[in-house]
Write a protein that holds these residues in place. Sequence first.
Motif, PDB file in Angstrom:
ATOM      1  N   HIS A  42     -50.234 -34.939 -15.296  1.00 52.39           N
ATOM      2  CA  HIS A  42     -51.647 -34.833 -14.929  1.00 52.39           C
ATOM      3  C   HIS A  42     -52.088 -36.044 -14.125  1.00 52.39           C
ATOM      4  CE1 HIS A  42     -51.225 -31.823 -18.128  1.00 52.39           C
ATOM      5  NE2 HIS A  42     -52.082 -31.176 -17.384  1.00 52.39           N
ATOM      6  N   THR A  71     -58.741 -33.290 -24.962  1.00 51.52           N
ATOM      7  CA  THR A  71     -57.623 -32.657 -24.259  1.00 51.52           C
ATOM      8  C   THR A  71     -56.452 -33.625 -24.125  1.00 51.52           C
ATOM      9  OG1 THR A  71     -59.275 -31.465 -22.943  1.00 51.52           O
ATOM     10  CG2 THR A  71     -56.972 -31.153 -22.346  1.00 51.52           C
ATOM     11  N   TYR A 100     -49.489 -36.437 -23.665  1.00 54.47           N
ATOM     12  CA  TYR A 100     -50.778 -36.503 -24.367  1.00 54.47           C
ATOM     13  C   TYR A 100     -50.687 -37.633 -25.390  1.00 54.47           C
ATOM     14  CZ  TYR A 100     -51.016 -31.897 -22.251  1.00 54.47           C
ATOM     15  OH  TYR A 100     -50.997 -30.871 -21.333  1.00 54.47           O
ATOM     16  N   SER A 114     -53.638 -30.663 -27.364  1.00 58.90           N
ATOM     17  CA  SER A 114     -54.049 -30.663 -25.949  1.00 58.90           C
ATOM     18  C   SER A 114     -55.070 -29.571 -25.661  1.00 58.90           C
ATOM     19  CB  SER A 114     -52.832 -30.438 -25.065  1.00 58.90           C
ATOM     20  OG  SER A 114     -52.238 -29.176 -25.399  1.00 58.90           O
ATOM     21  N   TYR A 180     -60.265 -27.473 -13.340  1.00 59.50           N
ATOM     22  CA  TYR A 180     -59.346 -27.389 -12.212  1.00 59.50           C
ATOM     23  C   TYR A 180     -60.195 -27.307 -10.947  1.00 59.50           C
ATOM     24  CZ  TYR A 180     -55.294 -26.275 -15.180  1.00 59.50           C
ATOM     25  OH  TYR A 180     -54.281 -26.314 -16.099  1.00 59.50           O
ATOM     26  N   HIS A 258     -54.558 -31.714 -10.338  1.00 62.07           N
ATOM     27  CA  HIS A 258     -54.776 -31.727 -11.785  1.00 62.07           C
ATOM     28  C   HIS A 258     -53.459 -31.910 -12.535  1.00 62.07           C
ATOM     29  CE1 HIS A 258     -56.476 -30.478 -15.667  1.00 62.07           C
ATOM     30  NE2 HIS A 258     -55.352 -29.819 -15.823  1.00 62.07           N
ATOM     31  N   TYR A 343     -53.817 -18.437 -21.059  1.00 59.70           N
ATOM     32  CA  TYR A 343     -52.526 -18.875 -21.595  1.00 59.70           C
ATOM     33  C   TYR A 343     -52.443 -18.456 -23.055  1.00 59.70           C
ATOM     34  CZ  TYR A 343     -51.518 -21.928 -17.542  1.00 59.70           C
ATOM     35  OH  TYR A 343     -51.248 -22.430 -16.290  1.00 59.70           O
ATOM     36  N   PHE A 346     -53.979 -20.665 -25.770  1.00 62.01           N
ATOM     37  CA  PHE A 346     -55.445 -20.838 -25.778  1.00 62.01           C
ATOM     38  C   PHE A 346     -56.147 -19.622 -26.368  1.00 62.01           C
ATOM     39  CE2 PHE A 346     -54.630 -24.669 -24.014  1.00 62.01           C
ATOM     40  CZ  PHE A 346     -54.310 -24.716 -22.677  1.00 62.01           C
ATOM     41  N   ARG A 371     -47.744 -17.959 -20.042  1.00 63.26           N
ATOM     42  CA  ARG A 371     -47.199 -19.060 -20.846  1.00 63.26           C
ATOM     43  C   ARG A 371     -46.914 -18.637 -22.287  1.00 63.26           C
ATOM     44  NH1 ARG A 371     -48.406 -20.376 -15.678  1.00 63.26           N
ATOM     45  NH2 ARG A 371     -48.225 -22.615 -15.188  1.00 63.26           N
ATOM     46  N   ASP A 378     -45.364 -29.599 -21.995  1.00 60.95           N
ATOM     47  CA  ASP A 378     -46.691 -29.925 -22.516  1.00 60.95           C
ATOM     48  C   ASP A 378     -46.696 -30.099 -24.029  1.00 60.95           C
ATOM     49  OD1 ASP A 378     -47.816 -28.233 -19.818  1.00 60.95           O
ATOM     50  OD2 ASP A 378     -48.853 -30.069 -20.407  1.00 60.95           O
ATOM     51  N   HIS A 382     -49.008 -26.512 -26.621  1.00 61.98           N
ATOM     52  CA  HIS A 382     -49.037 -25.658 -25.439  1.00 61.98           C
ATOM     53  C   HIS A 382     -48.053 -24.494 -25.506  1.00 61.98           C
ATOM     54  CE1 HIS A 382     -51.915 -27.725 -22.919  1.00 61.98           C
ATOM     55  NE2 HIS A 382     -51.688 -26.811 -22.022  1.00 61.98           N
TER      56      HIS A 382
HETATM   57  C1  LIG Z   1     -53.756 -29.940 -20.015  1.00 63.49           C
HETATM   58  C2  LIG Z   1     -53.713 -28.484 -19.883  1.00 63.49           C
HETATM   59  O1  LIG Z   1     -53.950 -27.751 -20.803  1.00 63.49           O
HETATM   60  C3  LIG Z   1     -53.238 -27.843 -18.654  1.00 63.49           C
HETATM   61  O2  LIG Z   1     -53.441 -28.628 -17.535  1.00 63.49           O
HETATM   62  C4  LIG Z   1     -51.768 -27.543 -18.809  1.00 63.49           C
HETATM   63  O3  LIG Z   1     -51.033 -28.725 -18.763  1.00 63.49           O
HETATM   64  C5  LIG Z   1     -51.329 -26.640 -17.705  1.00 63.49           C
HETATM   65  O4  LIG Z   1     -50.071 -26.176 -18.007  1.00 63.49           O
HETATM   66  P1  LIG Z   1     -49.169 -25.559 -16.811  1.00 63.49           P
HETATM   67  O5  LIG Z   1     -48.678 -26.727 -16.044  1.00 63.49           O
HETATM   68  O6  LIG Z   1     -48.109 -24.782 -17.533  1.00 63.49           O
HETATM   69  O7  LIG Z   1     -50.071 -24.686 -15.988  1.00 63.49           O
END
Ligand SMILES: CC(=O)[C@@H](O)[C@H](O)COP(=O)(O)O
Length: 577
Positions: A42, A71, A100, A114, A180, A258, A343, A346, A371, A378, A382
């Motif tokens: 990031h 986050t 993180y 995260s 984003y 991002h 995702y 989430f 995902r 991550d 994640h």
């Molecule tokens: C921090 C967060 O939740 C997102 O930015 C995640 O890292 C995105 O994951 P991908 O890179 O798999 O899209």
Amino acid sequence: MNLLGAIGSPADLRDLGRAELDALAAEIRCSLVASVTCTGGHLGPSLGVVELTLALHRVFDSPADPIVWDTGHQAYVHKLLTGRQDGFGTLRQAGGLSGYPNRAESPHDWVENSHASTALAYADGLARALQLRGESEATVVAVVGDGALTGGMCWEGLNNLGAGPPRAVVVVLNDNGRSYAPTVGGLPPHLADLPAGPSLFELLGLAYVGPVDGHDVEAVEEALRKARALRSPVVVHVRTTKGRGYFPAESDPHDRLHAVPPPRTGPSAPGWTAQAGDELVRIGERRPDVVALTAAMLEPTGLAPFAAAFPDRVVDVGIAEQHAVTSAAGLALGGLHPVVAVYSTFLNRAFDQVLLDVGLHRLPVTFLLDRAGITGADGPSHNGMWDLSVLGIVPGMRVAAPRDATRLRELLGEAVDDDRGPTAVRFPKGSPCADLPAVGRLGGADVLVDGGSDVLVLAVGPLAAAAVAAACDLRAAGVGVTVVDPRWVLPVDPALATTGHRLVVTVEDNGLAGGFGDAVGRALREAGSDADLLTLGLRQEYVQVGERETLLAEHGLDAAGIATAILAQPKRRARAR
Ligand SMILES: CC(=O)[C@@H](O)[C@H](O)COP(=O)(O)O
Ligand SMILES: Cc1ncc(C[n+]2csc(CCOP(=O)(O)OP(=O)(O)O)c2C)c(N)n1
Ligand SMILES: [Mg+2]
């Protein structure tokens, strides 16, 4: 000059003057760009909080004053200033530094999840604990982005912080105007043009300091010291630029870098996400009732082409998955067919909304779960390893898992065409393998390898490729294996429970508890089958950072692991027929 190298802990920051701080900020930016462009990570978010992080660690005494990063994706500078410069080149790698905060790495780290919008709740609880323990001299700091602030939990946190006994909580709102993409909703205009009168935060009972130029380290320090002196909940509104100081990030039209991937080793085929997004456009062309919803992740979930084609039929609700799901239920009540693209991990946040706002009403909402399975870099929060367990208990929910791009397109169409109730289509990060053709059908499932009636392997989604490879290896060893792709994995197709095989093996990139394997076991029992069942899946643990393929192999979900597990099964005496 190597100012950064002389910073072993935040204490080393305290005596630096303005010129040294500005020079240190420049060094930190160079270090971030040099390192993160190699490891991936990031970059944009961390470039935006260099001065803020310096000021935080000069004004507050971490970890006695806990600093909670919402986050946590923007905490790379925090890591560089708290003794982790040497390992920074191992970021997001197995056995390396987490991307993180991570309590095993440093006492300066508090929250490892995260998922966005949790920091204010943590801060509320931490502050109450410190107060009840008589440690009232401490200050709890929560750093929350403007994007995270669109999440409902943040407003629950503000509501609680604004009431109750005064607690020394400093909420630092890192307002860069973006998640984003630019942050959506009614909040950004309010933050951008604060009324002369009280801000939203003051109306809720918190003090407000700002707005402050987040790249002027002295101004930020002054605001933080003022907030710290209040000894009661206060919002410090800091305005920053995502990607600050690195032109490719500051000028990036999509998301200000991002998250940047590690250097790619050659071209890659269109991934799962792009294929799903492309198919959704085709569906949208024939189905004017289809509307797409995203929780601040339009591009990451592949919805950008749909938004370009049907700008009036896409909704970005901010980082608000619960709102997305129940708003989708509203859209379905209004006669439309919403597709919620999120995702897998989430969606956990919106389970009650899926179960009772959508499921109880049998509403035709389709969940596009990107995902799913192991994501890898991550880390634990994640991985999409809970969706089959979570969705499997929703009455009327149907879940599809495509094995390749062709099945993705087929199953997405079938899902959207099913108006009997909720549907979900789950697929992993990365790119699909080459199409795996079927050699026959079994109920609604595809037979991929017909290896006889001894062993039946039911493989979920892209794990079908590993199952087919295992079957080939086993055939060479004289063991006949039939491999089937259920396509619609939940609820279990009854035809899969009455095949008469001696051994049924399930393979899934979901946690074993309550997953596809457990559902197959229930189906076998209900069918009165005496088949042995072997369930292969992700161990029910928080799967740490690693490469996706490596982690799948570690959990026995590659061809070798599947073959070994089958060979290890005791051979019962052949049943008398
Ligand atoms: C921090 C967060 O939740 C997102 O930015 C995640 O890292 C995105 O994951 P991908 O890179 O798999 O899209
Ligand atoms: C519940 C949840 N939904 C989605 C995400 C994916 N995500 C990670 S960071 C991010 C944007 C965060 O924006 P903001 O809070 O403003 O922080 P910034 O990147 O601007 O510093 C999103 C949507 C997440 N981490 N958690
Ligand atoms: Mg932001």
